[in-house]
Scaffold this motif. Structure first.
Motif, PDB file in Angstrom:
ATOM      1  N   LYS A  62       0.825  -1.213   0.174  1.00 23.89           N
ATOM      2  CA  LYS A  62      -0.136  -0.142  -0.084  1.00 23.89           C
ATOM      3  C   LYS A  62       0.969   1.162   0.143  1.00 23.89           C
ATOM      4  O   LYS A  62       0.536   2.528  -0.482  1.00 23.89           O
ATOM      5  N   LYS A  63       1.964   1.132   0.577  1.00 27.91           N
ATOM      6  CA  LYS A  63       2.932   2.363   0.687  1.00 27.91           C
ATOM      7  C   LYS A  63       3.262   2.946  -0.599  1.00 27.91           C
ATOM      8  O   LYS A  63       3.268   4.096  -0.925  1.00 27.91           O
ATOM      9  N   ILE A  66       0.460   4.419  -2.595  1.00 31.48           N
ATOM     10  CA  ILE A  66       0.285   5.693  -2.316  1.00 31.48           C
ATOM     11  C   ILE A  66       1.085   6.759  -2.866  1.00 31.48           C
ATOM     12  O   ILE A  66       0.705   7.588  -3.553  1.00 31.48           O
ATOM     13  N   HIS A 122     -12.932   7.763  -0.253  1.00 34.42           N
ATOM     14  CA  HIS A 122     -12.284   6.572   0.501  1.00 34.42           C
ATOM     15  C   HIS A 122     -13.536   5.678   1.189  1.00 34.42           C
ATOM     16  O   HIS A 122     -14.570   6.602   1.579  1.00 34.42           O
ATOM     17  N   CYS A 141     -11.283   3.805   4.866  1.00 31.72           N
ATOM     18  CA  CYS A 141     -10.017   3.992   4.979  1.00 31.72           C
ATOM     19  C   CYS A 141      -9.191   5.486   5.177  1.00 31.72           C
ATOM     20  O   CYS A 141      -8.550   5.672   4.351  1.00 31.72           O
ATOM     21  N   ASP A 173      -5.697   6.271   5.349  1.00 34.78           N
ATOM     22  CA  ASP A 173      -4.945   6.230   3.826  1.00 34.78           C
ATOM     23  C   ASP A 173      -5.123   7.508   3.118  1.00 34.78           C
ATOM     24  O   ASP A 173      -4.308   7.964   2.480  1.00 34.78           O
ATOM     25  N   GLU A 205      -3.185  10.343   4.169  1.00 36.82           N
ATOM     26  CA  GLU A 205      -1.799  10.390   3.805  1.00 36.82           C
ATOM     27  C   GLU A 205      -1.684  10.540   2.347  1.00 36.82           C
ATOM     28  O   GLU A 205      -0.493  11.551   2.187  1.00 36.82           O
TER      29      GLU A 205
END
Length: 295
Positions: free
Chosen positions: A212-213, A216, A241, A244, A247, A250
């Motif tokens: 997921k990082k 993103i 979203h 989440c 996320d 972020e």
């Protein structure tokens, strides 16, 4: 208020407060969950957190579009008031609601021949659809004519970029968009598919990203590549979203750090219950104006 009534569907995934403040009436899709049918009413019937929690526990909502009679009932009060209507719909590449709205338009034209009703396919979804509605509302508020607003939407709807990634593949498997094997492997390998909406208004996979990082980072990189002016983008940026928010925040923080000329902070909405019935929890979506979507 401008020279025409601007309307849309609930699947533009903006908040009720937003629609009230911008004077944009909307018509609700529906979904059935655990044997009960609800309107897609922006989290009022079932709060978003409860909706996605029930999906996580195994509930499988089934969605239904706005039918012709509902559209007629929605349009008629404005026509009785002597108003012309510009209605923007969810993408025809995702739903048949555009066709239903067009049938209703013809019925209302026969009944109110002195009024103008324009139905337009946004070729967009969720808060990307909402971003186009928002820009059209700006034109309405500047007293742009209905004809000029229609022309602008036609020229700019494919400039709204839609990028999605999902960290939970369960609903994609249930909906048949990926196989059970692919879902299992994707979960084991921690794969987040990156998707967008093409020039036909269809959701398509773009790439499979490990973790997921990295997803993103990649979704923000796509904005750098495609937004008007690149990192000098000065328009609005919307996100949505499905359960989440961390996320999404972020992603929004990265965008606000890299794009210093944004028109206001990134606006984060919930993925609504109809769109969310297909994505399930764990999806982050990013929307902005950029180069023309092709393919």
């Amino acid at each position: 208020m401008g020279k025409f009534i601007l309307t849309c569907c609930s699947t533009a995934d903006m908040s009720r407060e937003y629609f009230d403040r911008r004077h944009i009436p909307f018509v609700c899709f529906h979904y059935t969950m655990d044997g009960i049918t609800y309107p897609d009413d922006l989290g009022r019937s079932i709060p978003f957190d409860q909706f996605y929690n029930r999906i996580s526990k195994g509930s499988t909502p089934v969605t239904s579009q706005v039918n012709v009679d509902e559209y007629c009932d929605f349009f008629e009060p404005f026509l009785k008031e002597g108003k012309d209507i510009l209605h923007l719909t969810l993408s025809s590449g995702i739903s048949g609601t555009y066709n239903s709205a067009c049938v209703a338009r013809e019925e209302m034209r026969a009944k109110y021949p002195d009024r103008t009703i324009v139905v337009m396919d946004t070729l967009g979804a969720s808060s990307g659809y909402g971003l186009l509605v928002d820009a059209t509302a700006d034109l309405r508020d500047k007293d742009v004519s209905l004809e000029d607003a229609v022309r602008w939407v036609e020229e700019n709807r494919l400039r709204v970029h839609h990028w999605f990634f999902s960290a939970d593949l369960t609903s994609f498997k249930r909906g048949g968009r990926i196989s059970a094997t692919s879902a299992m492997l994707g979960t084991v390998l921690n794969i987040c598919p990156l998707m967008n909406i093409n020039d036909k208004g269809c959701l398509i996979p773009v790439q499979k990203i490990r973790t997921k990082k990295k997803a993103i980072q990649e979704i923000v990189r796509m904005m750098e590549l495609h937004a008007d002016g690149g990192i000098n983008y000065s328009g609005k940026c919307f996100m949505s979203h499905s359960a989440c928010e961390k996320d999404a925040k972020e992603v929004a923080l990265l965008i606000e750090d890299r794009f210093l000329h944004l028109s206001g902070p990134v606006v984060i909405n919930n993925v609504g219950t109809v769109i969310g019935a297909h994505t399930g929890p764990g999806t982050v979506a990013l929307f902005y104006f950029g180069d023309k979507r092709e393919g």
